[in-house]
Write a protein that holds these residues in place. Sequence first.
Motif, PDB file in Angstrom:
ATOM      1  N   UNK A   1      48.175  35.042  43.866  1.00  0.00           N
ATOM      2  CA  UNK A   1      47.970  33.608  43.617  1.00  0.00           C
ATOM      3  C   UNK A   1      46.806  33.076  44.442  1.00  0.00           C
ATOM      4  N   UNK A   2      46.685  33.565  45.663  1.00  0.00           N
ATOM      5  CA  UNK A   2      45.568  33.143  46.500  1.00  0.00           C
ATOM      6  C   UNK A   2      44.253  33.695  45.942  1.00  0.00           C
ATOM      7  N   UNK A   3      44.273  34.934  45.488  1.00  0.00           N
ATOM      8  CA  UNK A   3      43.078  35.511  44.853  1.00  0.00           C
ATOM      9  C   UNK A   3      42.689  34.684  43.629  1.00  0.00           C
ATOM     10  N   UNK A   4      43.675  34.226  42.876  1.00  0.00           N
ATOM     11  CA  UNK A   4      43.416  33.376  41.711  1.00  0.00           C
ATOM     12  C   UNK A   4      42.762  32.067  42.138  1.00  0.00           C
ATOM     13  N   UNK A   5      43.276  31.455  43.196  1.00  0.00           N
ATOM     14  CA  UNK A   5      42.680  30.217  43.709  1.00  0.00           C
ATOM     15  C   UNK A   5      41.230  30.434  44.115  1.00  0.00           C
TER      16      UNK A   5
ATOM     17  N   UNK B   1      37.906  28.847  42.424  1.00  0.00           N
ATOM     18  CA  UNK B   1      37.029  28.025  43.268  1.00  0.00           C
ATOM     19  C   UNK B   1      35.588  28.535  43.208  1.00  0.00           C
ATOM     20  N   UNK B   2      35.391  29.847  43.206  1.00  0.00           N
ATOM     21  CA  UNK B   2      34.025  30.379  43.130  1.00  0.00           C
ATOM     22  C   UNK B   2      33.368  29.975  41.818  1.00  0.00           C
ATOM     23  N   UNK B   3      34.147  29.949  40.739  1.00  0.00           N
ATOM     24  CA  UNK B   3      33.601  29.512  39.445  1.00  0.00           C
ATOM     25  C   UNK B   3      33.367  28.007  39.403  1.00  0.00           C
TER      26      UNK B   3
ATOM     27  N   UNK C   1      33.463  35.578  36.851  1.00  0.00           N
ATOM     28  CA  UNK C   1      34.327  35.650  35.673  1.00  0.00           C
ATOM     29  C   UNK C   1      35.056  36.992  35.627  1.00  0.00           C
ATOM     30  N   UNK C   2      34.365  38.059  36.013  1.00  0.00           N
ATOM     31  CA  UNK C   2      34.999  39.378  36.071  1.00  0.00           C
ATOM     32  C   UNK C   2      36.097  39.420  37.123  1.00  0.00           C
ATOM     33  N   UNK C   3      35.841  38.792  38.265  1.00  0.00           N
ATOM     34  CA  UNK C   3      36.872  38.735  39.308  1.00  0.00           C
ATOM     35  C   UNK C   3      38.098  38.001  38.794  1.00  0.00           C
ATOM     36  N   UNK C   4      37.871  36.867  38.144  1.00  0.00           N
ATOM     37  CA  UNK C   4      38.982  36.100  37.586  1.00  0.00           C
ATOM     38  C   UNK C   4      39.736  36.931  36.553  1.00  0.00           C
TER      39      UNK C   4
ATOM     40  N   UNK D   1      44.515  36.292  29.043  1.00  0.00           N
ATOM     41  CA  UNK D   1      43.549  35.552  29.869  1.00  0.00           C
ATOM     42  C   UNK D   1      42.514  36.495  30.460  1.00  0.00           C
ATOM     43  N   UNK D   2      42.968  37.670  30.905  1.00  0.00           N
ATOM     44  CA  UNK D   2      42.043  38.656  31.472  1.00  0.00           C
ATOM     45  C   UNK D   2      40.989  39.045  30.443  1.00  0.00           C
TER      46      UNK D   2
END
Length: 102
Positions: free
Chosen positions: A50-54, A58-60, A70-73, A85-86
């Motif tokens: 969940x933190x990685x998602x946040x 935020x980076x986007x 976008x790849x990270x997300x 979604x991926x």
Amino acid sequence: YYGNQEMRKAIDDYKTYLNVEECDHKHINEAAKKFLRSKEGKIIPREELNLALDFAKKSLELSPGTPEYLNTLSEVYLQLGEKSSAKSFNDIAKKIAQEKND
């Protein structure tokens, strides 16, 4: 930051950093990727995902349309089991990267 206490401190530090107004989108994306790679083949705790998602979001927010972000997300959503979604974010990243190369 790989022991339990160190990981807890890292998570707290990252949460604080996420709320800083003038944070660097590159560092935020790197933080998201670190959470994804911190367990190398092991199950990543939901809190860390969940933190990685946040961080990925935020980076986007700070640098919209960046294919790497976008790849990270996309990777975060895949780890969360949200395959649709991926795939969507991966497809968007590919399209933007292709447009930049044309």
